[in-house]
Design a protein around this motif. Sequence first.
Motif, PDB file in Angstrom:
ATOM      1  N   ARG A  97      84.083 -46.707  68.831  1.00  9.72           N
ATOM      2  CA  ARG A  97      85.473 -46.735  68.355  1.00  9.72           C
ATOM      3  C   ARG A  97      86.155 -48.067  68.622  1.00  9.72           C
ATOM      4  NH1 ARG A  97      85.777 -41.117  70.424  1.00  9.72           N
ATOM      5  NH2 ARG A  97      85.761 -39.722  68.626  1.00  9.72           N
ATOM      6  N   ARG A  98      85.832 -48.756  69.703  1.00  8.03           N
ATOM      7  CA  ARG A  98      86.575 -49.988  70.023  1.00  8.03           C
ATOM      8  C   ARG A  98      86.458 -51.044  68.924  1.00  8.03           C
ATOM      9  NH1 ARG A  98      85.350 -52.428  75.741  1.00  8.03           N
ATOM     10  NH2 ARG A  98      83.311 -52.755  74.762  1.00  8.03           N
ATOM     11  N   PRO A  99      85.249 -51.445  68.465  1.00  7.53           N
ATOM     12  CA  PRO A  99      85.200 -52.430  67.378  1.00  7.53           C
ATOM     13  C   PRO A  99      85.758 -51.895  66.070  1.00  7.53           C
ATOM     14  CG  PRO A  99      82.987 -51.637  67.920  1.00  7.53           C
ATOM     15  CD  PRO A  99      83.903 -51.145  68.985  1.00  7.53           C
ATOM     16  N   LEU A 100      85.617 -50.597  65.823  1.00  6.95           N
ATOM     17  CA  LEU A 100      86.184 -50.009  64.609  1.00  6.95           C
ATOM     18  C   LEU A 100      87.702 -50.136  64.616  1.00  6.95           C
ATOM     19  CD1 LEU A 100      85.852 -48.352  62.003  1.00  6.95           C
ATOM     20  CD2 LEU A 100      85.870 -46.280  63.414  1.00  6.95           C
ATOM     21  N   ILE A 101      88.326 -49.839  65.752  1.00  5.66           N
ATOM     22  CA  ILE A 101      89.783 -49.894  65.870  1.00  5.66           C
ATOM     23  C   ILE A 101      90.300 -51.322  65.721  1.00  5.66           C
ATOM     24  CG2 ILE A 101      91.660 -49.650  67.555  1.00  5.66           C
ATOM     25  CD1 ILE A 101      90.201 -47.059  68.483  1.00  5.66           C
TER      26      ILE A 101
END
Length: 402
Positions: free
Chosen positions: A68-72
Amino acid sequence: MSRKLPLLMALACGVGVANVYFPQALTPLIADGLGVAPATAAIVATVTQLGYAVGIFLLVPLGDRLPRRPLITGLLATTGLALLVAGLAPATGLLLAAGAVVGVATVVPQLLLPMAAGLVEPDRRGSVIGTLQAGLIGGILLARTFGGVLGEHLGWRAPYLVAAVLTGLLAVVLGLALPGNAPAVHDRYPTLLTDTLRMVRGERQLRRSVYFQVTLFGGFSAAWTALALLVTGPTYGMDTQAVGLLALIGAGSMFCAPAAGRWVDRFGADRVNLWCILAALAAAAVLTAGSMGGVAGLVALAAGLLLLDVAVQCGQVANQARIFALRPEARSRLNTGYMTCAFLGGSAGSWLGTRAYVQLAWGAVCALIALAALLALTAYLVGHRRRHDDRDARPQPIGAAR
């Protein structure tokens, strides 16, 4: 989860979702600035909300599949660029296109909510969801203050440009602060989308949450989209800054969201939903007095909007607490189905609210809000009766009294 992380995630929810809502306060300014009719300018807010619904459906399921971190952070960077293009748009065509991209990409709050639900114990889930929901509410309501006040003093382009800078900064901060996570599933992307549709069709509790939010949020969107036309029209003759100030009053509902989370943990989601539906009905009645004009009308608008905001946002806490308890490995897909339907309802409410006001004046908008709340109440009563029937149909133990 540390104590500070939910607060940072709540701030991110607020800043992210504000990009969908501040255009609602800019409708008269965009109309004047680009030389188009107010109804045409209002399409900018509707398109942005539709883009948000599309983005939730297409992108949020990836939260179960990708870290989720790079997606966000990637989505925040895309949103910032789209806001910059919108702020520099010379005509409505490019503005509408950029607004649609803003809506599609600014789905970060709907990735953060299931992420937070998975980082805490079940008995704290309602409370943490309430904290993030408070940030979300603050973003939704203060966005209109931000857009109305800044737009009135610096022009309609200024809110877009300032939002572009804030969103870019948020991408950097979250990239440093969010914990890493392993994907919950390894399904292919088409499978994620079909699973989302299957859950909406097969999970009764998800459909229940969807129906409550579609109806109440549709009425909410109708009220706020038509409000700018009412306040800046002949009844009040005020500017868009007044819309922002009314939104600032409504921001008091953000303090109710953490309490709503605690009520859900204590009393259950259904009871909180019933309270919210009844509050929305009362809000429709109070808002009717807004057509009087003058000080009394403004007081009625402020009180009715505050009550409606509390109803919708506290209902959101109850609905998401219900769906996040269903299937831990599929929280992003559950939230996708729920929020896609909710924002389709919100987009329909914005469109219907504008048409109701233009054709039949403010009283028709209030009637639309009341009708939406009555539909939600009907769904609640039908579901409540069905649960009692299911309970009565269960086999009783041998020897039980009949």
